[in-house]
Design a protein around this motif. Structure first.
Motif, mmCIF file in Angstrom:
data_model
loop_
_atom_site.group_PDB
_atom_site.id
_atom_site.type_symbol
_atom_site.label_atom_id
_atom_site.label_comp_id
_atom_site.label_asym_id
_atom_site.label_seq_id
_atom_site.Cartn_x
_atom_site.Cartn_y
_atom_site.Cartn_z
ATOM 1 N N UNK A 274 0.857 -1.008 -0.055
ATOM 2 C CA UNK A 274 0.193 0.281 0.480
ATOM 3 C C UNK A 274 0.862 1.361 0.155
ATOM 4 N N UNK A 275 1.876 1.315 0.705
ATOM 5 C CA UNK A 275 3.004 2.438 0.822
ATOM 6 C C UNK A 275 3.624 3.341 -0.963
ATOM 7 N N UNK A 276 4.014 1.056 -1.371
ATOM 8 C CA UNK A 276 3.862 1.812 -2.800
ATOM 9 C C UNK A 276 2.785 2.148 -3.702
ATOM 10 N N UNK B 151 17.459 4.127 1.533
ATOM 11 C CA UNK B 151 16.938 4.242 3.812
ATOM 12 C C UNK B 151 15.892 4.789 4.408
ATOM 13 N N UNK B 152 15.552 3.998 5.171
ATOM 14 C CA UNK B 152 14.938 4.811 6.411
ATOM 15 C C UNK B 152 15.374 6.659 6.443
ATOM 16 N N UNK B 153 16.432 6.546 6.972
ATOM 17 C CA UNK B 153 17.817 7.421 7.803
ATOM 18 C C UNK B 153 17.360 8.369 6.445
ATOM 19 N N UNK C 17 9.744 9.496 -4.022
ATOM 20 C CA UNK C 17 8.900 8.324 -4.309
ATOM 21 C C UNK C 17 9.840 7.518 -4.126
ATOM 22 N N UNK C 18 11.359 7.668 -4.188
ATOM 23 C CA UNK C 18 12.047 6.332 -3.926
ATOM 24 C C UNK C 18 11.867 6.194 -2.602
#
Length: 356
Positions: free
Chosen positions: A190-192, A285-287, A277-278
């Protein structure tokens, strides 16, 4: 152009269960970092600049044309966005109640900020469509684009902005265990899907519509310019001999002005939109979130909110004269500010000079 405030900010560190009283409200004070200071400056510029545009157009409301109404709507959207851009204490603790759920969905998610940003993007797209109709289909313009129909356009824009941001209501809620707001996609993929949808609807599709519209406008102007020269024996497109010529020059000024506005929009939002988007595609990464690069891109995107009044002031002398008239009563002959070419679309002939 995914929402920055809702981008998986689940709590950077999970506190001990007993360290947060789940029945209490708590707010984290503002820490004035460089990006928040810049954000505040941009918010102040956006509020003052867009308010000035609104006041100038309101002063000339008796002469308003569809273009004026649309640009006024754009200024209102950017004005509201600038208000929500003002840094505020962060909602860090909420009770597990209905009121807490509402606070998470409306305050923590910054949904109102993103609704106003969406309205701004859609209104900018509507301006490109209105200019396209005025130039390429001038005889149909007075039937297709009227002040009453523009109100319908705004209604559609508002509903679309709410719809595209309504996903926040299903992904933000109270974490009852820790007494905090959290944002999470429970269903894989869903996030994508959400990231792709927002990228397309709020950046790619509007950008394509704007660029295609102005490309067709430029093509139409070149063709009609050649015809105009043949019919009138004009040797130079800079000749301004009569009322029609002056109105045509005014039209070209508005078209070039709005083209600059669109280019600035693309420059401001392109990098941030692609980066988010990436992130939603899990290519970074989440960072990345809240990293220095992230903050630079967000500041660039926020600059677009205060950019339009600056563009009007720099590239449109009529706007500067209107501001002077607003404050000093310069006895300027008042007329439509951005819709000076309206009469050209309501007459039997339309002669168009090339954009110079």
């Amino acid at each position: 152009m995914e929402q920055h405030s809702e981008s998986i900010e689940i709590s950077s560190a999970v506190d001990d269960v007993n360290s947060t009283n789940t029945s209490d409200w708590s707010w984290t004070p503002i820490t004035w970092s460089w990006w928040l200071i810049i954000q505040l400056v941009l918010a102040i510029l956006g509020i003052s600049g867009n308010l000035l545009v609104i006041l100038v157009l309101f002063q000339r409301r008796k002469y308003r044309k569809p273009t004026d109404i649309l640009i006024g709507g754009l200024a209102v959207a950017d004005f509201i966005t600038s208000i929500f851009m003002i840094p505020q204490p962060k909602l860090s603790g909420v009770p597990d109640t209905i009121l807490g759920e509402i606070a998470c969905k409306l305050i923590y998610s910054s949904v109102f900020l993103w609704i106003s940003i969406s309205c701004s993007v859609f209104t900018l797209t509507a301006i490109a469509i209105e200019r396209y109709i005025a130039v390429v289909h001038p005889f149909q313009f007075k039937h297709w684009v009227t002040p009453r129909k523009i109100i319908v356009w705004f209604l559609i824009i508002g509903l679309a902005a709410i719809a595209i941001n309504s996903r926040t209501f299903g992904t933000t809620w109270v974490d009852s265990e820790h007494g905090k707001c959290m944002h999470k996609y429970n269903v894989p993929g869903v996030q994508t899907f959400s990231g792709i949808m927002v990228f397309l609807v709020l950046f790619i599709i509007p950008t394509l519509i704007m660029l295609v519209s102005y490309s067709l406008i430029a093509r139409s102007l070149r063709l009609r310019s050649r015809l105009y020269k043949l019919q009138k024996g004009v040797q130079s497109s800079s000749n301004v001999s009569g009322p029609s010529d002056r109105l045509l020059v005014a039209r070209n000024k508005v078209i070039k002005l709005m083209f600059v506005v669109i280019i600035i929009f693309i420059v401001c939002w392109a990098a941030d939109s692609v980066a988010l988007l990436a992130y939603n595609m899990r290519w970074v990464e989440r960072s990345y979130l809240y990293s220095p690069v992230y903050h630079v891109l967000v500041v660039m995107a926020y600059f677009n909110t205060c950019a339009n009044p600056l563009i009007y002031a720099i590239h449109y002398p009529e706007f500067r004269l209107a501001v002077k008239d607003l404050f000093f009563g310069s006895r300027t002959v008042r007329s439509s500010l951005f819709g000076k070419d309206y009469n050209l679309t309501t007459k039997g002939k339309v002669y168009v000079n090339a954009i110079v």
